[in-house]
Design an enzyme around this catalytic site. Sequence first.
Site, mmCIF file in Angstrom:
data_model
loop_
_atom_site.group_PDB
_atom_site.id
_atom_site.type_symbol
_atom_site.label_atom_id
_atom_site.label_comp_id
_atom_site.label_asym_id
_atom_site.label_seq_id
_atom_site.Cartn_x
_atom_site.Cartn_y
_atom_site.Cartn_z
ATOM 1 C CG ASP A 67 -0.233 0.023 2.536
ATOM 2 O OD1 ASP A 67 0.754 -0.720 2.679
ATOM 3 O OD2 ASP A 67 -0.658 0.774 3.437
ATOM 4 C CD GLU B 138 4.375 0.202 6.720
ATOM 5 O OE1 GLU B 138 5.356 0.398 7.465
ATOM 6 O OE2 GLU B 138 3.902 1.108 5.982
#
Length: 368
Positions: A78, A139
């Site tokens: 991400d 994350e």
Amino acid sequence: MFVKERIINTFIEYVKIGSETGNEKEFYERIIKDLKSIGAEVSVDDAGKTNNSNANNIYAKIPGIKDIQPLMFGCHMDTVKPGIGIKPVRVDGMIKSSGDTVLGSDDKSGITALIEALKIVKNKNVKHGPLEIIFTISEEGGLKGSKSLDYSRIISKKCFVLDSSGPVGKIVVQAPAQNEIKAVITGKSAHAGLTPEKGISAIMVGAEAITNMKLLRIDEETTANIGTFEAVGETNIVSKKAKIIGEIRSLKQDKIQKQTEHMKKCFKNAANKYGAEMDIKVEKKYDAFNIDENDEVVKYVKNKCRLIGIEAFTTYTGGGSDANIYNSKGIKTLNLGCGVNHAHSTKESIAEKDIVDLTKLAYYLMLG
């Protein structure tokens, strides 16, 4: 072996695929496809269901010589926002964001390096131990992917996360723990123009609490910040409710505890002064880690850096990463510099040389 244009083209393809936290699906599917084309054994979990994401964590394995210790490598899929419609620009050996979005080199430089290194490992048929590649979701949303991993699937006891800003050769051996603190203040409503003295302003209580706090840089190992102060209402009503959310980080557990207690005390004192109710919750987000500079895993990375002509150095960081979670699970993990400049901003950039050098480093680390 390390064909610059091929590596750079892979990076550019990857960053063009939007993968903001919670919306990683398109990039997730591309990574699975690329891993399978290399010949990796790929599996996924269902971490997306519990983490508000349309993708899941990826587990990839490359079998190797059993007498060589298994090694794990990790990156997150991400990016922060704004990360949709990324248009990378190549200028004078640098790749930059167009200025409208982030670039996404956090963490797609690391992912590029791992994918390209795996291609070389397979094509050259070199000797190596078992390799485990973990790509996590969310994350940037609080290390949610790594917290949700099925660790029974992982056999490695050593790991390299390619996710630190700064130059290739940077070795993060220390990272802080983080606590999140939430305070909900309940005061008393009253008409602000007629009988304000009958009210208890939750906003005033919260403002006084924050005013009395030591915040931002506490010392060289400790920071604290208030990120949210939420109180919505009409101007003619004394505010009854307020919510405040903050964080505390420190490399030392005793210091994070001391700062947390200080902030709690400030909240309680302000509530007692005005007669408000105060509900305080503290959540440990992740633990700190501290790996000795003379540890064998650190020496291992330094030796591999020498092979590619890079000077390695150890340091600490004020930010958390998947490395914090892996270390807390008993997997000795270093976070390595992946070349990112101005991370989490529309000024983000990376040198093309750093992407190639990171690929070289990943390759030599894989050889054991």
